[in-house]
Design a protein around this motif. Sequence first.
Motif, mmCIF file in Angstrom:
data_model
loop_
_atom_site.group_PDB
_atom_site.id
_atom_site.type_symbol
_atom_site.label_atom_id
_atom_site.label_comp_id
_atom_site.label_asym_id
_atom_site.label_seq_id
_atom_site.Cartn_x
_atom_site.Cartn_y
_atom_site.Cartn_z
ATOM 1 N N MET A 152 41.178 31.202 11.092
ATOM 2 C CA MET A 152 40.608 32.108 12.100
ATOM 3 C C MET A 152 41.748 32.843 12.775
ATOM 4 N N SER A 153 41.683 34.145 12.721
ATOM 5 C CA SER A 153 42.736 34.933 13.360
ATOM 6 C C SER A 153 42.112 35.997 14.237
ATOM 7 N N SER A 154 42.680 36.134 15.409
ATOM 8 C CA SER A 154 42.207 37.215 16.258
ATOM 9 C C SER A 154 43.399 38.086 16.611
ATOM 10 N N ASN A 155 43.140 39.349 16.682
ATOM 11 C CA ASN A 155 44.184 40.312 16.948
ATOM 12 C C ASN A 155 44.123 40.704 18.422
ATOM 13 N N LEU A 156 45.052 40.168 19.183
ATOM 14 C CA LEU A 156 45.027 40.429 20.618
ATOM 15 C C LEU A 156 45.775 41.719 20.955
ATOM 16 N N GLN A 157 45.161 42.486 21.813
ATOM 17 C CA GLN A 157 45.748 43.758 22.235
ATOM 18 C C GLN A 157 45.958 43.751 23.737
ATOM 19 N N ARG A 158 47.019 44.389 24.167
ATOM 20 C CA ARG A 158 47.267 44.475 25.600
ATOM 21 C C ARG A 158 46.270 45.439 26.231
ATOM 22 N N VAL A 159 45.606 44.961 27.282
ATOM 23 C CA VAL A 159 44.614 45.819 27.934
ATOM 24 C C VAL A 159 45.066 46.205 29.336
ATOM 25 N N PHE A 160 45.963 45.401 29.911
ATOM 26 C CA PHE A 160 46.393 45.693 31.279
ATOM 27 C C PHE A 160 47.738 45.040 31.521
ATOM 28 N N ALA A 161 48.610 45.742 32.242
ATOM 29 C CA ALA A 161 49.885 45.151 32.642
ATOM 30 C C ALA A 161 50.278 45.727 33.989
ATOM 31 N N HIS A 162 50.870 44.901 34.816
ATOM 32 C CA HIS A 162 51.293 45.362 36.142
ATOM 33 C C HIS A 162 52.380 44.437 36.639
ATOM 34 N N ASP A 163 53.263 44.963 37.489
ATOM 35 C CA ASP A 163 54.315 44.085 38.004
ATOM 36 C C ASP A 163 53.801 43.175 39.114
ATOM 37 N N ASN A 164 52.595 43.428 39.598
ATOM 38 C CA ASN A 164 52.008 42.581 40.635
ATOM 39 C C ASN A 164 51.125 41.528 39.964
ATOM 40 N N ILE A 165 51.642 40.289 39.925
ATOM 41 C CA ILE A 165 50.933 39.218 39.225
ATOM 42 C C ILE A 165 49.571 38.932 39.855
ATOM 43 N N LEU A 166 49.447 39.146 41.151
ATOM 44 C CA LEU A 166 48.164 38.895 41.809
ATOM 45 C C LEU A 166 47.104 39.878 41.329
ATOM 46 N N LEU A 167 47.542 41.111 41.147
ATOM 47 C CA LEU A 167 46.631 42.114 40.613
ATOM 48 C C LEU A 167 46.211 41.744 39.188
ATOM 49 N N VAL A 168 47.158 41.290 38.415
ATOM 50 C CA VAL A 168 46.863 40.897 37.034
ATOM 51 C C VAL A 168 45.876 39.716 37.010
ATOM 52 N N HIS A 169 46.083 38.770 37.924
ATOM 53 C CA HIS A 169 45.163 37.631 37.990
ATOM 54 C C HIS A 169 43.754 38.079 38.385
ATOM 55 N N ASN A 170 43.679 39.023 39.316
ATOM 56 C CA ASN A 170 42.378 39.550 39.705
ATOM 57 C C ASN A 170 41.661 40.176 38.512
ATOM 58 N N ILE A 171 42.396 40.972 37.774
ATOM 59 C CA ILE A 171 41.795 41.637 36.615
ATOM 60 C C ILE A 171 41.330 40.596 35.598
ATOM 61 N N LYS A 172 42.139 39.560 35.409
ATOM 62 C CA LYS A 172 41.767 38.509 34.464
ATOM 63 C C LYS A 172 40.477 37.810 34.913
ATOM 64 N N ASN A 173 40.381 37.501 36.213
ATOM 65 C CA ASN A 173 39.160 36.881 36.741
ATOM 66 C C ASN A 173 37.938 37.744 36.470
ATOM 67 N N ILE A 174 38.109 39.041 36.709
ATOM 68 C CA ILE A 174 36.987 39.963 36.542
ATOM 69 C C ILE A 174 36.539 39.994 35.083
ATOM 70 N N LEU A 175 37.503 40.058 34.185
ATOM 71 C CA LEU A 175 37.156 40.109 32.759
ATOM 72 C C LEU A 175 36.478 38.821 32.315
ATOM 73 N N GLU A 176 36.985 37.693 32.803
ATOM 74 C CA GLU A 176 36.388 36.417 32.392
ATOM 75 C C GLU A 176 34.982 36.270 32.941
ATOM 76 N N ARG A 177 34.764 36.829 34.128
ATOM 77 C CA ARG A 177 33.418 36.812 34.692
ATOM 78 C C ARG A 177 32.452 37.588 33.807
ATOM 79 N N GLU A 178 32.977 38.591 33.130
ATOM 80 C CA GLU A 178 32.151 39.396 32.232
ATOM 81 C C GLU A 178 32.075 38.778 30.832
ATOM 82 N N GLY A 179 32.649 37.603 30.689
ATOM 83 C CA GLY A 179 32.557 36.906 29.415
ATOM 84 C C GLY A 179 33.598 37.303 28.386
#
Length: 106
Positions: free
Chosen positions: A1-28
Amino acid sequence: MSSNLQRVFAHDNILLVHNIKNILEREGIHCELRNDLMSSAAGEVPPIEVWPEIRVDEHELSLARSIIEKALNGDLSATSWMCMTCMEDNAPAFELCWKCGQLRPH
Ligand SMILES: [Zn+2]
């Protein structure tokens, strides 16, 4: 099983990145966080190549992009919230203050 991961978001503010990750995970959407430098020496501004970034499966890339777009540019007037610690405005979808990491008040 292989999945091809692509960068969707990057920022120097780790808190912002964590927020975005939470939001995406909430959307499944399954996310992978790379270059999480939170535990490394404070005070250093990392060069852009090592900004924390979120990767998602390539099949979910466009969906993830539109969710992020909506989260960052959504209806700010309606539901943005102010951090009571640093008085910074936060996007409605954020659960942590992007500036100081304080949890959203209820
Ligand atoms: Zn704050």
